[in-house]
Design a protein around this motif. Structure first.
Motif, short mmCIF file in Angstrom:
data_model
loop_
_atom_site.label_atom_id
_atom_site.label_comp_id
_atom_site.label_asym_id
_atom_site.label_seq_id
_atom_site.Cartn_x
_atom_site.Cartn_y
_atom_site.Cartn_z
N ILE A 68 1.00 -1.12 0.14
CA ILE A 68 -0.04 -0.06 0.05
C ILE A 68 0.77 1.18 0.05
O ILE A 68 0.47 2.32 -0.38
CB ILE A 68 -0.94 -0.10 1.23
CG1 ILE A 68 -1.99 1.07 0.84
CG2 ILE A 68 -0.15 0.18 2.51
CD1 ILE A 68 -3.15 0.90 2.07
N ILE A 69 2.15 1.10 0.69
CA ILE A 69 3.03 2.42 0.74
C ILE A 69 3.70 2.40 -0.64
O ILE A 69 3.78 3.64 -1.02
CB ILE A 69 3.87 2.23 1.89
CG1 ILE A 69 3.04 1.95 3.11
CG2 ILE A 69 5.01 3.48 1.71
CD1 ILE A 69 3.67 3.01 4.25
N PHE A 72 1.18 3.94 -2.88
CA PHE A 72 0.94 5.76 -2.69
C PHE A 72 2.28 6.31 -3.03
O PHE A 72 2.20 7.40 -3.84
CB PHE A 72 0.67 5.85 -1.31
CG PHE A 72 -0.71 5.55 -1.06
CD1 PHE A 72 -1.81 6.57 -1.52
CD2 PHE A 72 -1.14 4.82 0.16
CE1 PHE A 72 -2.96 6.34 -1.02
CE2 PHE A 72 -2.47 4.62 0.46
CZ PHE A 72 -3.34 5.23 -0.02
N LYS A 158 -4.89 -11.07 -4.92
CA LYS A 158 -5.44 -10.52 -3.66
C LYS A 158 -4.77 -9.20 -3.28
O LYS A 158 -5.57 -8.14 -2.72
CB LYS A 158 -4.90 -11.69 -2.41
CG LYS A 158 -5.78 -12.84 -2.74
CD LYS A 158 -5.25 -13.62 -1.55
CE LYS A 158 -4.40 -14.70 -1.89
NZ LYS A 158 -3.65 -15.42 -1.00
N SER A 161 -6.62 -5.90 -4.43
CA SER A 161 -7.71 -5.21 -3.72
C SER A 161 -7.05 -3.96 -3.08
O SER A 161 -8.15 -3.20 -2.76
CB SER A 161 -8.01 -6.27 -2.47
OG SER A 161 -7.22 -6.39 -1.60
N VAL A 162 -5.78 -3.78 -2.90
CA VAL A 162 -5.46 -2.49 -2.22
C VAL A 162 -5.50 -1.21 -3.28
O VAL A 162 -5.65 -0.27 -2.78
CB VAL A 162 -3.74 -2.79 -1.74
CG1 VAL A 162 -3.40 -1.46 -1.34
CG2 VAL A 162 -3.91 -3.89 -0.52
N SER A 164 -8.08 -0.37 -4.27
CA SER A 164 -9.08 0.36 -4.04
C SER A 164 -8.97 1.78 -3.19
O SER A 164 -9.83 2.52 -3.35
CB SER A 164 -10.27 -0.43 -3.34
OG SER A 164 -9.69 -0.98 -2.17
N SER A 165 -7.79 1.76 -2.71
CA SER A 165 -7.33 3.14 -1.80
C SER A 165 -7.04 3.99 -2.63
O SER A 165 -6.89 5.10 -1.96
CB SER A 165 -6.60 2.61 -0.78
OG SER A 165 -5.52 2.08 -1.24
N THR A 172 -12.68 -4.74 -5.06
CA THR A 172 -13.05 -4.18 -3.63
C THR A 172 -13.66 -2.99 -3.61
O THR A 172 -14.32 -2.48 -2.68
CB THR A 172 -11.59 -4.18 -2.88
OG1 THR A 172 -11.06 -5.68 -3.01
CG2 THR A 172 -11.76 -3.85 -1.72
N LEU A 176 -17.11 -1.58 -1.88
CA LEU A 176 -17.13 -0.65 -0.95
C LEU A 176 -18.26 0.35 -1.20
O LEU A 176 -19.08 0.80 -0.34
CB LEU A 176 -15.67 -0.07 -0.84
CG LEU A 176 -14.85 -0.57 -0.13
CD1 LEU A 176 -13.57 0.09 -0.16
CD2 LEU A 176 -15.23 -0.95 1.64
N GLN A 179 -21.31 -1.42 -0.47
CA GLN A 179 -21.76 -1.24 1.05
C GLN A 179 -22.23 0.15 1.54
O GLN A 179 -22.95 0.56 2.15
CB GLN A 179 -20.42 -1.57 1.76
CG GLN A 179 -19.87 -0.74 2.95
CD GLN A 179 -20.03 -1.38 4.31
OE1 GLN A 179 -20.81 -2.10 4.38
NE2 GLN A 179 -19.71 -0.71 5.50
N PHE A 189 -19.59 -8.02 1.42
CA PHE A 189 -18.38 -8.58 1.85
C PHE A 189 -18.51 -10.41 1.55
O PHE A 189 -17.60 -10.94 1.16
CB PHE A 189 -17.79 -8.62 3.12
CG PHE A 189 -17.38 -6.85 3.13
CD1 PHE A 189 -16.31 -6.50 2.10
CD2 PHE A 189 -18.16 -6.02 3.76
CE1 PHE A 189 -15.95 -5.21 1.94
CE2 PHE A 189 -17.51 -4.68 3.80
CZ PHE A 189 -16.67 -4.29 3.00
N VAL A 192 -18.23 -10.16 -2.19
CA VAL A 192 -16.71 -9.73 -2.96
C VAL A 192 -15.72 -10.86 -2.43
O VAL A 192 -14.82 -11.31 -3.15
CB VAL A 192 -16.50 -8.48 -2.28
CG1 VAL A 192 -14.87 -8.09 -2.76
CG2 VAL A 192 -17.26 -7.43 -2.83
N TYR A 196 -13.55 -13.37 -4.94
CA TYR A 196 -12.06 -13.55 -4.89
C TYR A 196 -11.75 -14.99 -4.76
O TYR A 196 -11.01 -15.33 -5.55
CB TYR A 196 -11.58 -12.60 -3.85
CG TYR A 196 -11.25 -11.27 -4.03
CD1 TYR A 196 -10.15 -10.89 -5.05
CD2 TYR A 196 -11.87 -10.27 -3.63
CE1 TYR A 196 -10.02 -9.63 -5.44
CE2 TYR A 196 -11.69 -8.85 -3.92
CZ TYR A 196 -10.66 -8.42 -4.87
OH TYR A 196 -10.56 -7.31 -5.00
#
Lengths: 239, 219
Positions: A68-69, A72, A158, A161-162, A164-165, A172, A176, A179, A189, A192, A196
């Motif tokens: 995730i880092i 970003f 898998k 899915s990150v 999505s952020s 994912t 959301l 949801q 979930f 989803v 997966y």
């Protein structure tokens, strides 16, 4: 709260759209990641210490930092360098870069594992370099690439899915969205997660078939070796 | 915009302070996962069919879904079935379950390399089930899977970064807060990457030192 399957049916098109995006991203990241991994692996095989050390550093950095880092950093780093790309391209790139370190290790291991002199032997019996690669070297590398690549691909599905952020509209993200619209977390979930799980199940099933295909000759070889080993030893062969 | 090293340097203390959360959670999760995985392995060896089938189902579900989804399930779904968890509790639960499953799978693989003759010998010497586990099997098992455990530790540390998505104020979320005020997200995130890299490098170095010590003592 009761489980309402109608919600899942209602949102199936949205989730389907998300799945389609996830699959496209994974396939693209697989190809780009493998290409990068191949380059990195070849660099690491160059003579001298520096290339190896550089590749080791590359791997250490990518393995020590959460995806995730990395995501970003790429997401904010590209505009920093004056490059503007849509979020899903950024996500695919980040996924490819992140996994290239692992692919490089897999490819390197496959190349290093080859017994030395096979290429020369093939040339000595009169094969052209292309024939040697195609008949002798290629099949063996391919065989040792399949199982670890499958694992990496499952991990990549898998990990995607990150994305999505950073607002990539993959599975994912759409979950959301669903949801947020329905306030029905269970249905979202379960749907989803189920998708997966299904994708991973299909990929591992396919890879088992692929492994069988590319591994048939090798399996016969192993059986023969086992026969020879048990013939030579005084122990009873284990059934 | 030029990369400002001085700015990166100035935010590092805040990020390091925030990393204590990641570090504490990671250690807690690792402990829970190791204990749970050991218990799970012992239960699986008992070969009770119904239990093993349900364990296998859970393993398949956990391995086939993203960690992020598991975190969302613990955070969003559990409250709606009456289990209210704080973001930290939900996160610890999700990553612990995930990690337990991966450690348990490695333990199962490693268990198969232990010579059955040892268990026969231990039984012949009159050892009961409990002592056979904690004196014969587990010490070998832990030594064998130590490299994987070190790797899993780094996976757990990296997993804690995902908890920022469910509002845990960790390194990443702190970085995002800093960046939204200073408009320098790139330097801040590089800072966050450095913090994670440092933590994981420490774990890898400690892990390989431990491996060397154990290798020197054993065999």
């Amino acid at each position: 709260m009761a489980f309402d399957p109608h919600l899942i049916v209602e949102y199936a098109p949205l989730l389907g759209e998300g799945l389609w995006m996830t699959l496209r991203i994974v396939v693209a990241a697989f190809i780009v990641g493998y290409a990068l991994g191949l380059i990195v692996a070849l660099v690491s095989l160059l003579p001298g210490r520096l290339p190896r050390a550089g590749v080791a550093l590359y791997g250490t950095i990518l393995r020590g930092v959460p995806f995730i880092i990395v995501l970003f950093c790429v997401y904010y780093g590209l505009p920093f360098a004056g490059i503007r790309l849509p979020a899903f391209v950024v996500g695919t790139l980040a996924l490819a870069i992140f996994n290239s370190a692992y692919y490089a290790e897999i490819i390197r291991a496959a190349i290093v594992a080859l017994p030395r002199g096979q290429f020369e032997s093939a040339r000595a019996v009169g094969m052209s370099p292309a024939q040697a690669m195609w008949h002798i070297i290629g099949p063996q590398i391919l065989r040792s690439l399949v199982p670890p690549s499958t694992n990496m691909t499952l991990t990549m599905i898998k990990e995607s899915s990150v994305l999505s952020s950073i607002t990539v509209g993959e599975l994912t993200y759409q979950g959301l969205v669903m949801q947020g619209n329905t306030y029905a977390p269970i249905e979202c979930f379960v749907a989803v997660g189920g998708i997966y799980w299904g994708v991973c199940a299909v990929v591992s099933w396919l890879s088992v078939r692929l492994e069988r295909r590319v591994g048939l000759a090798q399996a016969a070889q192993i059986n023969r070796n086992r026969l020879a080993a048990s013939f030579l030893s005084f122990e009873r062969p284990r059934s | 915009m030029a990369f400002q090293l001085a700015y990166l340097w100035s935010v590092l203390p805040k990020l390091v302070a925030a990393s204590l959360i990641n570090l504490q959670l990671a250690l807690l999760i690792a402990l829970i996962a190791l204990v749970a995985a050991t218990l799970l392995t012992i239960v699986r060896v008992m070969k009770i069919r119904a239990i093993n089938m349900s364990i296998n189902l859970v393993i398949s579900l956990v391995r086939g879904t993203p960690l992020l989804i598991q975190i969302f399930i613990c955070y969003y779904v559990l409250p709606s079935i009456g289990l209210d968890l704080s973001p930290i509790q939900a996160g610890v639960l999700a990553i612990s379950i995930n990690s337990t499953i991966f450690i348990a799978e490695t333990m199962r693989g490693s268990l198969q390399t232990i010579d059955p003759g040892q268990i026969e010998a231990a039984t012949a010497l009159g050892l009961a089930r409990g002592p056979i586990w904690h004196r014969v099997i587990l010490p070998q098992l832990f030594r064998q899977i130590l490299p994987m455990l070190v790797n899993e530790m780094t996976v757990i540390v990296k997993g804690t970064a995902l908890l920022s998505v469910i509002t845990v104020i960790d390194v990443l979320r702190t970085a995002q807060q800093i960046a939204s005020a200073s408009f320098r997200p790139f330097e801040t995130l590089i800072g966050a990457a450095i913090v994670f890299l440092f933590i994981n490098t420490v774990f890898i170095v400690l892990g390989s030192a431990l491996e060397h010590r154990l290798a020197g003592r054993g065999a």
